[in-house]
Design an enzyme around this catalytic site. Sequence first.
Site, PDB file in Angstrom:
ATOM      1  N   ASP A 116       0.864  -1.218   0.209  1.00 25.87           N
ATOM      2  CA  ASP A 116      -0.040  -0.082  -0.180  1.00 25.87           C
ATOM      3  C   ASP A 116       0.840   1.368   0.023  1.00 25.87           C
ATOM      4  O   ASP A 116       1.297   1.727   1.086  1.00 25.87           O
ATOM      5  CB  ASP A 116      -0.993  -0.053   1.150  1.00 25.87           C
ATOM      6  CG  ASP A 116      -2.144   0.859   1.125  1.00 25.87           C
ATOM      7  OD1 ASP A 116      -2.271   1.385  -0.081  1.00 25.87           O
ATOM      8  OD2 ASP A 116      -2.812   1.135   2.024  1.00 25.87           O
ATOM      9  N   TYR A 221       8.106  -4.729  -8.668  1.00 31.27           N
ATOM     10  CA  TYR A 221       7.259  -5.929  -9.069  1.00 31.27           C
ATOM     11  C   TYR A 221       6.991  -6.214 -10.492  1.00 31.27           C
ATOM     12  O   TYR A 221       6.365  -7.325 -10.979  1.00 31.27           O
ATOM     13  CB  TYR A 221       6.136  -6.055  -8.213  1.00 31.27           C
ATOM     14  CG  TYR A 221       5.211  -4.712  -8.445  1.00 31.27           C
ATOM     15  CD1 TYR A 221       4.556  -4.519  -9.400  1.00 31.27           C
ATOM     16  CD2 TYR A 221       5.112  -3.939  -7.166  1.00 31.27           C
ATOM     17  CE1 TYR A 221       3.800  -3.021  -9.421  1.00 31.27           C
ATOM     18  CE2 TYR A 221       4.352  -2.782  -7.025  1.00 31.27           C
ATOM     19  CZ  TYR A 221       3.777  -2.348  -8.307  1.00 31.27           C
ATOM     20  OH  TYR A 221       3.058  -1.251  -8.345  1.00 31.27           O
ATOM     21  N   LYS A 309      -8.449  -7.618  -2.470  1.00 27.88           N
ATOM     22  CA  LYS A 309      -8.269  -6.639  -1.328  1.00 27.88           C
ATOM     23  C   LYS A 309      -8.758  -7.220  -0.178  1.00 27.88           C
ATOM     24  O   LYS A 309      -9.391  -8.187  -0.094  1.00 27.88           O
ATOM     25  CB  LYS A 309      -8.831  -5.210  -1.474  1.00 27.88           C
ATOM     26  CG  LYS A 309      -8.707  -4.546  -2.808  1.00 27.88           C
ATOM     27  CD  LYS A 309      -7.536  -3.543  -2.668  1.00 27.88           C
ATOM     28  CE  LYS A 309      -8.358  -2.299  -2.507  1.00 27.88           C
ATOM     29  NZ  LYS A 309      -7.775  -1.031  -2.902  1.00 27.88           N
TER      30      LYS A 309
END
Length: 662
Positions: A116, A221, A309
Site C-alpha cells: 500500500d 514487482y 483486497k
Amino acid sequence: MNLHISEEIEKLRREIEEHNYNYYVLARPVISDNEYDAIFSKLVELEKQYPQYASEASPTKKVGAIVIDEFRQVAHSVPMLSLDNTYNEEDITQFDSKVRKIIGGECGYCCELKIDGVSVALRYDKGILVKGISRGNGQIGEDITEHVRRIQSLPLKLKHEYDMEIRGEIYMPKQVFEKVNKTREEDGSEVFANPRNATAGTLRQLNTSVVRERGLRIFLYNLVDARSYGCDSQTESLKFLAECGLPVENHNEGNMNLDRVLKFWNEWNQKRHELPFDIDGVVCKVDNFNFQELLSSTSHSPRWAMAIKFPAEQKESLVENITLSVGRTGVITPVANISPVRLAGTVVKNASLHNFDNLYEKDIRINDFVIVEKAGDIIPQIVRSLPEKRSGNEKVVEIPAKCPVCGGETGKLSQDEVAVRCLNPLCEAKLKRTMEIFCSRQAMDIEGVGGKILDLLVDNKLISNLADIYYLKEEQLIPLPRLGQKSAKKIITQIAESKCRGLSNFLTGLGIPLVGHKTARDIASHFGNIERIISASQSELESVNGVGEEIALSVMKYFSQPSTKDMVKRFDSAGVKMFQDNELKSETLSGRKFVLTGTLVNYSRDEMKKIIESNGGIVVGSVSGKTDYVIAGENSGSKMDKAAQLNIKVLTEEEFFELLGN
Ligand code: IVH
C-alpha cells in the site's frame, strides 16, 4: 596510480551498495554501523579528492539535499495500468473461470502482496538509475528522479549493466509512519491518515532530502518487456529483479491454483499485521507470459491480474470520555477513551483525535458510538461517529482556554497551525515528557528514574528544567512519598553516574524535535562537542549523514533559544560530559590513515577505532596507497597481501601502542 584510485572508488561503491542491500533489503547487516560509516567516509573523501571520478551512480549521491523547482512531466514508455479489485471469493472464482476459458485450460498463478504505497516507474541505462517517474494519469507522470535516488534500499547501480524499465511501489514502513506522525502531532502539523498518504506527501516535497529523512523504501514487482531478459513468467522476472540487486518483496509464490490463491489471501489477511509495512490485499497474476499476452489488457487494467483486497478491519465502540493530553512541545491533543475493542491483533482503548479541527470535522462527542480502525495497521483511529445512534446524552468537547495540566494560557503559535498549545513555558506536562526522554535508556540512562518519580519531582517543584536533576540533594528526596533514605541515595548515585554518558546520549536526551537516537549519534560524532553543534550553520548541519533541511532547522531553532543556552551552561557547571569519547586527546596520529585487520587481542575493533580517532588518526575500511599503517590481529586476511604489495607498514597491537608513545 590513477587507475588504481578509480578501481578503489568503484570497489568502495560496490561494497556500500552490497551493505545497503544487506541492511535495507535483507535486514541482515554484516558489518557494524561504525564500520559502514568508515567505508562511507572513505568514499566521500576519495570522491572529494578525485572529482574526475565523480559518478551520479555513487551511493554518496543519496545524501545531501537537492531542492527541485518543479515537477517536470514525463511520458511513460508503456502506459502504467491499474488493477481490477475484488473483495470476495465469488469474484476471484469468476476471474479464474474467465481466465481458463480464454486460455483453454488450466493456469498457474503467481500471487504477491499488494503493497500500500505509491507506484513508480524506474529506468536504468546500462545498469545506472537515470529516471524515476510517478504514475500520474497512467500516460504521463512526473519526474521524481531525485526523490527516488534518496531511497536507501534502492541501488543507483545494478549488478548487471542492463537497460531496463521496472515498476514498483514506494512505501513508508509502519514504524517510520508512527514516528513521523508522532512528531507531526507534537509539532502541531497535520498528521498523515496512513502510510500511503505519508509516502505521497513526502514525494510531493520539492526538497528531496525528506525522502531519506523519512525513510521511504521501495519494492519492485514489474519488469517491462521481461521476455527480452530471458524471463518467461512473472515468477522468473521477480527472481531476475532480485538477482540484479533490486528490492523485491519475497513472500510471492508461483504455480498456484484457485484454491491456493484463496488460501494465500486468507492467510495474509490474518498475518498482515506482522509485516513491517502496510499491505491492502494480494495481487493474483497469471504467471506465464504467453497466457498474459493471450489475455491482454483493457485501456484501464490487465485481464491477467486481479487485486484481491482485504476488508478494512473496523469495529464499533463507544467514546466513554475525551481526555486532553499535553505533549513535550505543549500541544494539547484530544484523546478518545473508548470501550475496549480488539483490532488488528491488539486491544484498543484509546485513539488520538489528533487535534480539535479533526474532532469537530468528524463531530465526535463524549458518549458517541463510533467506528474505529487502525491507520497503517498500527495507529487506532476514529473513522466516524454514528449520529443515528445518539440518545441526547452526548457532550461536545470545547477547546480548553486553560491548560488541563498547569492552568496556563492556551493558544496557537501561528494562524495556520492546527494545534492548540499550552503557552506556559514552565508547564509541568512539557517538562515531565522531556524528562522521561532525558532519563531513558538511549539517553542518559538514569536507572530507576521514570514516570512516577519524575511526576513527584516535578509536582514538588524540585525540578523546573532538565539540568535541575543534577542539582538534586538526597535530603530533598527523602521526604517524598514512597522514597525513603535508601532509594533516595540510590537515585542520587544513578544521577551522578549518568553525567559521563557522552554527547550522543546527551543530545538524544534533550528531546529536540526530529532528533532521535540515530540522528543524535550522527550529529555527535560529526561535531564532537556541544559548542560546535550550538554554533553550527544550517549547511554544516546538513553535511551530516541523514540530516536534511527539516532536522537542521529544528536543531538550530532549539539551540537559538536563550533558555536552552542557560540550561547547557548549568549542565556544564554540574560536570555533565557534553563531548564525544573520541574527541581529540592528542594529535600524535594526526591525519595518519589506519586499516584494522584480523582479530585484535586486547581491544575490540570499535575500541581501537576510538583510540586511533581520539589521537587524531583516521580508520579506513580498505588498504590503498594512502594507507599509512595496517594494524594486524590474529588470522589477518587479504588486507595483509595488499599491504605487502603496496609496501605499507604493518603493526602489531604492541607496536601500535609504542607508536602512540605508551
Ligand atoms: S501489478 C499492470 N503488483 O496496486 C498492473 N501492483 O491497485 C501492474 N501494487 O497501480 C500492477 N503491489 O501501484 C502490482 N505486487 C504488486 C503490487 C501492485 C501494489 C499497486 C500498484 C497498482 C495498484 C493497483
